[in-house]
Design a protein around this motif. Structure first.
Motif, PDB file in Angstrom:
ATOM      1  N   VAL A  58       0.640  -1.184   0.056  1.00  0.00           N
ATOM      2  CA  VAL A  58       0.066  -0.061   0.003  1.00  0.00           C
ATOM      3  C   VAL A  58       0.657   1.258  -0.101  1.00  0.00           C
ATOM      4  O   VAL A  58       0.085   2.562   0.065  1.00  0.00           O
ATOM      5  CB  VAL A  58      -1.080  -0.068   1.365  1.00  0.00           C
ATOM      6  CG1 VAL A  58      -1.758  -1.186   1.285  1.00  0.00           C
ATOM      7  CG2 VAL A  58      -0.155   0.411   2.461  1.00  0.00           C
ATOM      8  N   VAL A  59       2.374   1.234   0.093  1.00  0.00           N
ATOM      9  CA  VAL A  59       3.145   2.319   0.339  1.00  0.00           C
ATOM     10  C   VAL A  59       3.032   3.257  -0.733  1.00  0.00           C
ATOM     11  O   VAL A  59       2.638   4.414  -0.611  1.00  0.00           O
ATOM     12  CB  VAL A  59       4.673   1.834   0.543  1.00  0.00           C
ATOM     13  CG1 VAL A  59       5.490   3.055   0.640  1.00  0.00           C
ATOM     14  CG2 VAL A  59       4.542   1.358   1.855  1.00  0.00           C
ATOM     15  N   PRO A  60       2.819   2.878  -2.182  1.00  0.00           N
ATOM     16  CA  PRO A  60       2.564   3.839  -3.046  1.00  0.00           C
ATOM     17  C   PRO A  60       1.277   4.487  -3.056  1.00  0.00           C
ATOM     18  O   PRO A  60       1.328   5.707  -3.460  1.00  0.00           O
ATOM     19  CB  PRO A  60       2.750   3.080  -4.372  1.00  0.00           C
ATOM     20  CG  PRO A  60       3.632   1.764  -4.075  1.00  0.00           C
ATOM     21  CD  PRO A  60       3.083   1.444  -2.469  1.00  0.00           C
ATOM     22  N   LEU A  61       0.269   3.872  -2.594  1.00  0.00           N
ATOM     23  CA  LEU A  61      -0.957   4.378  -2.544  1.00  0.00           C
ATOM     24  C   LEU A  61      -1.034   5.477  -1.430  1.00  0.00           C
ATOM     25  O   LEU A  61      -1.531   6.733  -1.733  1.00  0.00           O
ATOM     26  CB  LEU A  61      -1.965   3.392  -2.222  1.00  0.00           C
ATOM     27  CG  LEU A  61      -3.395   4.008  -2.269  1.00  0.00           C
ATOM     28  CD1 LEU A  61      -4.034   4.716  -3.408  1.00  0.00           C
ATOM     29  CD2 LEU A  61      -4.311   2.791  -1.765  1.00  0.00           C
ATOM     30  N   VAL A  62      -0.373   5.377  -0.362  1.00  0.00           N
ATOM     31  CA  VAL A  62      -0.367   6.197   0.777  1.00  0.00           C
ATOM     32  C   VAL A  62       0.510   7.366   0.369  1.00  0.00           C
ATOM     33  O   VAL A  62      -0.022   8.499   0.625  1.00  0.00           O
ATOM     34  CB  VAL A  62       0.408   5.608   1.990  1.00  0.00           C
ATOM     35  CG1 VAL A  62       0.566   6.575   3.102  1.00  0.00           C
ATOM     36  CG2 VAL A  62      -0.556   4.290   2.572  1.00  0.00           C
ATOM     37  N   ARG A  63       1.506   7.280  -0.281  1.00  0.00           N
ATOM     38  CA  ARG A  63       2.292   8.583  -0.657  1.00  0.00           C
ATOM     39  C   ARG A  63       1.510   9.203  -1.925  1.00  0.00           C
ATOM     40  O   ARG A  63       1.764  10.453  -1.686  1.00  0.00           O
ATOM     41  CB  ARG A  63       3.751   7.924  -1.236  1.00  0.00           C
ATOM     42  CG  ARG A  63       4.748   7.340  -0.140  1.00  0.00           C
ATOM     43  CD  ARG A  63       5.919   6.732  -0.516  1.00  0.00           C
ATOM     44  NE  ARG A  63       7.000   6.178   0.319  1.00  0.00           N
ATOM     45  CZ  ARG A  63       7.873   5.595  -0.030  1.00  0.00           C
ATOM     46  NH1 ARG A  63       7.964   5.104  -1.124  1.00  0.00           N
ATOM     47  NH2 ARG A  63       8.530   5.076   0.952  1.00  0.00           N
ATOM     48  N   GLY A  64       1.098   8.556  -2.809  1.00  0.00           N
ATOM     49  CA  GLY A  64       0.345   9.160  -3.843  1.00  0.00           C
ATOM     50  C   GLY A  64      -0.677   9.972  -3.347  1.00  0.00           C
ATOM     51  O   GLY A  64      -1.243  11.192  -3.734  1.00  0.00           O
ATOM     52  N   LEU A  65      -1.582   9.740  -2.157  1.00  0.00           N
ATOM     53  CA  LEU A  65      -2.550  10.217  -1.480  1.00  0.00           C
ATOM     54  C   LEU A  65      -2.021  11.337  -0.583  1.00  0.00           C
ATOM     55  O   LEU A  65      -2.824  12.161   0.042  1.00  0.00           O
ATOM     56  CB  LEU A  65      -3.499   9.568  -1.080  1.00  0.00           C
ATOM     57  CG  LEU A  65      -4.396   8.662  -1.847  1.00  0.00           C
ATOM     58  CD1 LEU A  65      -5.027   7.529  -1.084  1.00  0.00           C
ATOM     59  CD2 LEU A  65      -5.498   9.389  -2.712  1.00  0.00           C
TER      60      LEU A  65
END
Length: 226
Positions: free
Chosen positions: A147-154
């Motif tokens: 989920v790290v890319p999603l967390v960073r993207g948001l």
């Protein structure tokens, strides 16, 4: 370490969650409160934990039903609810806003392909036995750090981690997931739930990097006290 009490709503009442088997959840029975009326349960839990913050899972809405705006609004009159109702669209997010939710919590289990979310949100990393639950093939069945890319993207600053297989089981919290996510996402406040048993678990979560713990069963059973 912030203690966030948990309420699971189903058909307008509070139910006792166990291991994520939602079809088998029964009405809450607790020595802390008579009955399973949501506002009374919320008052008892918030008083016990000396907090106004409350995590609420609207299980019917998560399953695709309508948001229980009436019950959520009643809860918002006595607490500051963080609500997971599967509100991934502007319309559903608007329903939570009208009901007075202080946070729109969106679980990975509610995310379809592409992981579309209408911000602002708090992401809940929903796990079963340490693997991500999601309809998004980029996330489903993977390690929590997926989920790290999603967390960073948001641009998120808060994150929940809940292992449904541990909920109500007394098997201990998801320490490995917290440790991995804390290392990958410095500066993000992580709140962990599922399996918290006692103060030793709280200390272990704090050592793993958690900012708080989501707790229900240990409170009702008297294993965590003020």
């Amino acid at each position: 370490m912030q203690i966030v009490p948990v309420i699971d709503l189903k058909a307008g009442i509070v139910v006792h969650a166990r291991r994520g088997q939602r079809a088998d959840y029964k009405p809450l029975e607790s020595p802390l409160v008579d009955g399973c009326e949501p506002v009374e349960v919320a008052r008892a839990l918030c008083a016990l934990c000396r907090t106004t913050t409350l995590y609420v899972a609207d299980l019917d809405a998560i399953a695709g039903g309508p948001v229980d705006e009436e019950t959520l609004a009643a809860l918002a009159s006595v607490a500051e609810p963080w609500v997971d109702a599967g509100a991934t669209t502007p319309e559903l997010a608007g329903a939570l806003h009208r009901a007075g939710a202080s946070r729109n919590v969106v679980g990975t289990e509610s995310l379809g392909p592409g992981g579309e979310i209408t911000p602002p949100v708090v992401l809940s990393v929903d796990l079963r036995d340490g693997r991500v639950i999601s309809r998004d093939p980029e996330l489903a069945g993977r390690e929590p750090v997926a989920v790290v890319p999603l967390v960073r993207g948001l641009g998120l600053s808060e994150l929940l981690v809940i292992d449904l297989a541990r909920v109500g089981s007394g098997s201990g919290p998801p320490l490995d997931a917290v440790t991995a996510l804390n290392a990958a996402l410095p500066g993000v406040a992580i709140y962990a739930g599922g399996g918290v048993r006692d103060d030793a678990d709280l200390r272990a979560l704090e050592s793993a990097g958690a900012a708080g713990a989501l707790v229900a069963t240990a409170l009702h059973e008297g294993r965590l006290t003020p």
